[in-house]
Design an enzyme around this catalytic site. Structure first.
Site, short mmCIF file in Angstrom:
data_model
loop_
_atom_site.label_atom_id
_atom_site.label_comp_id
_atom_site.label_asym_id
_atom_site.label_seq_id
_atom_site.Cartn_x
_atom_site.Cartn_y
_atom_site.Cartn_z
CB THR B 316 -0.85 -0.08 1.26
OG1 THR B 316 -1.74 -1.23 1.44
CG2 THR B 316 -1.78 1.05 1.27
CD1 TRP B 319 -0.92 0.90 -6.48
CD2 TRP B 319 -1.94 2.73 -5.21
NE1 TRP B 319 -2.03 1.50 -7.00
CE2 TRP B 319 -2.79 2.54 -6.37
CE3 TRP B 319 -2.22 3.57 -4.08
CZ2 TRP B 319 -3.86 3.21 -6.53
CZ3 TRP B 319 -3.32 4.55 -4.46
CH2 TRP B 319 -3.90 4.32 -5.64
CG HIS B 320 -0.76 5.55 -1.22
ND1 HIS B 320 -0.86 4.48 -0.86
CD2 HIS B 320 -1.65 6.60 -1.00
CE1 HIS B 320 -2.29 4.38 -0.54
NE2 HIS B 320 -2.85 5.65 -0.60
N GLY B 321 3.22 6.14 -3.85
CA GLY B 321 4.15 7.13 -4.29
C GLY B 321 5.63 6.70 -4.70
CG PHE B 465 -1.64 7.73 -7.43
CD1 PHE B 465 -1.58 8.82 -6.71
CD2 PHE B 465 -0.89 6.58 -7.01
CE1 PHE B 465 -0.65 9.00 -5.70
CE2 PHE B 465 -0.04 6.66 -5.67
CZ PHE B 465 -0.02 7.93 -5.24
#
Lengths: 263, 465
Positions: B316, B319-321, B465
């Site tokens: 997670t 995935w965010h950055g 994203f």
């Protein structure tokens, strides 16, 4: 240990190791290839000194020459007139004895309509302020907010401002400040806010100073990088320096004032 | 194209919906696909490669889905191959730039100029593609035979750039046949306008405070201002993302789709565990459905559960950055969730006041790791939040927090208000009365358009994203 437990344990260990490794990399300092740029306030070339108005008095009464000693240098009774950078100096430079007629977005174009409370006074325009308070030093710093306007008109407005101040306060020393460069990234955006335009305008300000016989100061050598842009590590938005630099800037203004006025 | 921009609202939407509503029903998917591809093309005009990558993945995923459906023998191979390809592409495009810049930073005399750009929406369409293939693989539904319908699923512009992450079964029926009911269309339009307001009238202005704090420099802010700043960010990120999700739902209604809810008043949570059931709900569902449960969930013993949670939360974060701070943020969340699950979670549930106070601190503090990418800056910021050594709570500018309080206090009030359920209950009542609703929406739209036109700050945080 069951095989599945072993696998889980190993996976957890691996992930913890990964997180630890990432933390190490994250906190590793930058490895700089080039020597660090000279610290601010070192190695800057002094700006050319415009001939100072005469402050020493040599009174001669016939045979005896009486020298009246110059008053001690002080920043008391100084006024800063300017835009958001002046606001920054006001908030973060700790300049004692200085008063501020400044506002974010200020320019010679909107100066006339500004009504600001200076010190303990009520709100008033700059003209009113200068009519009822005498200052020893007046610093002017504006231009960036009108850099996209028709330059000759802007220059003329600045000239008229200087002349008006001279008219209202003939005994004050006036210091015109060059506008601060913007960072290279901001400059490369390609709009009207760029360093070439700022330099052109500053040159005009320098001419006004010569013609009106007032002082001119340019702080840019202190904050410039090799491309004559505001150092990118000194600014967050490319236009204003970080607050911590205003103290240095303030010190520089005082030192430069002393130097130019012969103290 | 960003939803909260004048070109999108004043040009794309009217033109698109003119065609969409006037087209006979059987051609609507074609129009929607074309419109979505135009939308994506405009967004990737700097790097045309990204557009072709996207189209390639659409066709590829559709084809793999069909192969999985047809071939019992090789379906696992097809599935694994497709997922790996997706992950390689995602990791490559997301992290290669960062990896290179880190090598430049840390390796002496290493200076590579390299920028392949970041394909917009890749994090979302990758996850949607993987979810589709996984569901076909496990037989949840049959592969979509129509390339057109599948392409619409993956590319439809309302959920392409910033979610919500929609699984195929949620829109399968609507892909087939949908009628545009005027009432639903208008409801969607109203929803879109409301989402726009959340972003432009709350997120953007309050985000300016956080930006200003950054421009002052953390070493020069007082402790009260530091706390104001991080709370400003806390509200900004919420209303930014929440607003965007609401806009997506509204557009979905206008198109004839039901897009799932992505937020459920997350700032009312009493624990981090509860928070992640209310924040970015579709992401949590995706991780639960396609990572956590396949790994065994919480059914394989305590050790395996811990391992599974760790995997989910590191991914997670990742995935965010593209930055260490994001993965470490994920790791931090794991630690918090672990402690809640096995140590003190029960207290938070039983005593709501403790839970709320706990979250009042934890939410902004955990966001600070998300908001500040550099370790040294983050450490500096923490010394301002907790000024127990050195400088003390004040800065050179003693009244800084007063100055900014004067400027921003009303936005904090609005932010707190819209974090509760109250305004939404009021909105439900307003919806029943047309003579209240229309002026309200018109005002929100008008003021939002004005703010956009004047160019007040607009950093869309989740847009990477």
């Amino acid at each position: 240990m069951k095989k599945s437990h072993f696998v889980s344990f190993l996976s957890i260990l691996l992930m913890v190791g990964l997180v630890a490794a990432l933390m190490v990399l994250w906190t590793m300092p930058d490895v700089l290839d080039d020597p660090i740029a000279p610290p601010l306030l070192d190695g800057a070339e002094p700006s050319p000194v415009t001939p100072p108005p005469v402050t020493d008095s040599d009174a001669t009464d016939g045979e005896n020459t009486v020298v009246i000693p110059r008053p001690e240098f002080t920043m008391q009774n100084s006024l800063f007139v300017g835009d958001s950078r002046a606001v920054g100096l006001k908030e973060y430079a700790a300049l004692e004895g200085v008063e501020w007629f400044c506002d974010v977005g200020m320019s010679s174009a909107n100066l006339g309509g500004k009504s600001i409370a200076v010190g303990d006074r009520e709100k008033m325009s700059l003209d009113e302020l200068l009519q009822n308070t005498q200052y020893r030093k007046i610093y002017l710093m504006m231009g960036i907010n009108e850099i996209g306007n028709h330059m000759p008109t802007t220059v003329q407005k600045h000239r008229e401002l200087v002349e008006r101040i001279l008219q209202l306060q003939p005994d004050a020393e006036i210091f015109i400040q060059a506008n601060l460069h913007v960072s290279k990234i901001r400059n490369d955006r390609g709009d009207s806010v760029n360093n070439a335009a700022i330099d052109r305008f500053n040159a005009q300000l320098s001419e006004i100073a010569e013609q009106e016989r007032v002082y001119y100061m340019d702080v840019n050598p202190i904050f410039d990088d090799a491309t004559h842009s505001l150092r990118s590590d000194a600014t967050g938005d490319g236009v204003h320096p970080y607050a911590k630099h205003y103290a240095q800037w303030g010190d520089w203004i005082v030192a430069e004032t002393r130097r130019q006025t012969g103290y | 194209m960003v939803f909260s921009s004048l070109p999108f609202i004043l040009i794309f939407l009217p033109v698109f919906f003119l065609f969409y509503t006037l087209t006979p029903a059987r051609l609507r998917n074609v129009i929607l696909l074309l419109g979505s591809l135009v939308f994506y093309a405009v967004g990737s005009v700097t790097y045309p490669v990204h557009f072709f990558l996207f189209v390639a993945f659409i066709v590829f995923d559709w084809w793999i889905g069909c192969r999985i459906g047809k071939s019992q023998k090789y379906k696992k191979a097809y599935f694994v191959f497709a997922v790996l390809l997706h992950l390689v592409a995602l990791v490559l495009f997301k992290y290669v730039n960062f990896a290179v810049s880190e090598m430049n930073r840390l390796i002496p005399h290493f200076d590579l100029v390299f920028n392949i750009g970041f394909p917009i929406g890749i994090s979302f369409y990758t996850f949607q593609g993987i979810s589709y293939l996984a569901d076909v693989y496990r037989g949840k539904f049959e592969a979509e035979k129509s390339l057109l319908r599948f392409a619409v699923y993956l590319s439809m512009f309302e959920q392409l750039i910033a979610g919500p992450i929609v699984t195929y079964d949620q829109v399968k029926e609507d892909l087939g046949e949908r009628r545009i009911l005027p009432s639903r269309f208008l409801d969607g339009l109203g929803t879109f306008i409301f989402g726009l307001g959340l972003k432009v009238l709350i997120a953007n202005p309050i985000g300016n405070l956080w930006t200003e704090v950054g421009n002052i420099g953390y070493e020069s802010i007082s402790t009260p201002l530091a706390w104001m700043g991080i709370f400003a960010f806390t509200f900004q990120i919420y209303f930014d993302f929440f607003g965007y999700s609401v806009m997506a739902i509204g557009l979905g209604k206008m198109l004839g789709f039901t897009i799932p809810k992505n937020f459920d008043h997350p700032y009312l949570s009493r624990s981090m565990t509860e928070f992640w059931r209310r924040w970015h709900i579709t992401l949590g569902s995706w991780f639960r459905e396609y990572i956590y449960i396949p790994l065994g969930g919480n059914r394989a013993g305590k050790l395996a559960t811990v391992r599974n949670l760790m995997v989910v939360w590191l991914l997670t974060g990742l995935w965010h950055g593209d930055g260490y701070n994001f993965v470490l943020w994920g790791a931090l969340l794991f630690v918090i969730l672990f402690l809640e699950k096995y140590v003190y979670g029960k207290i938070l549930d039983r005593v709501p006041v403790i839970g709320h106070l706990y979250m009042l601190l934890l939410i902004p503090l955990s966001w600070s790791l998300f908001a500040i990418e550099r370790a040294d800056r983050l450490a500096l910021f923490f010394t301002r939040l907790f000024p127990f050594f050195g400088q003390g709570p004040w800065s050179q500018f003693r009244g800084d927090w007063l100055k900014y309080s004067e400027q921003y206090w009303y936005l904090f009030v609005i932010g707190i208000f819209f974090s509760t359920k109250l305004p939404y209950r009021i909105l439900e009542k307003i919806k029943k009365c047309r003579w209240l609703l229309i002026p309200f929406l018109a005002a929100v739209l008008g003021v939002s358009l004005y703010c956009l036109w004047r160019g007040f700050n607009d950093p869309f945080l989740y847009f990477r994203f």
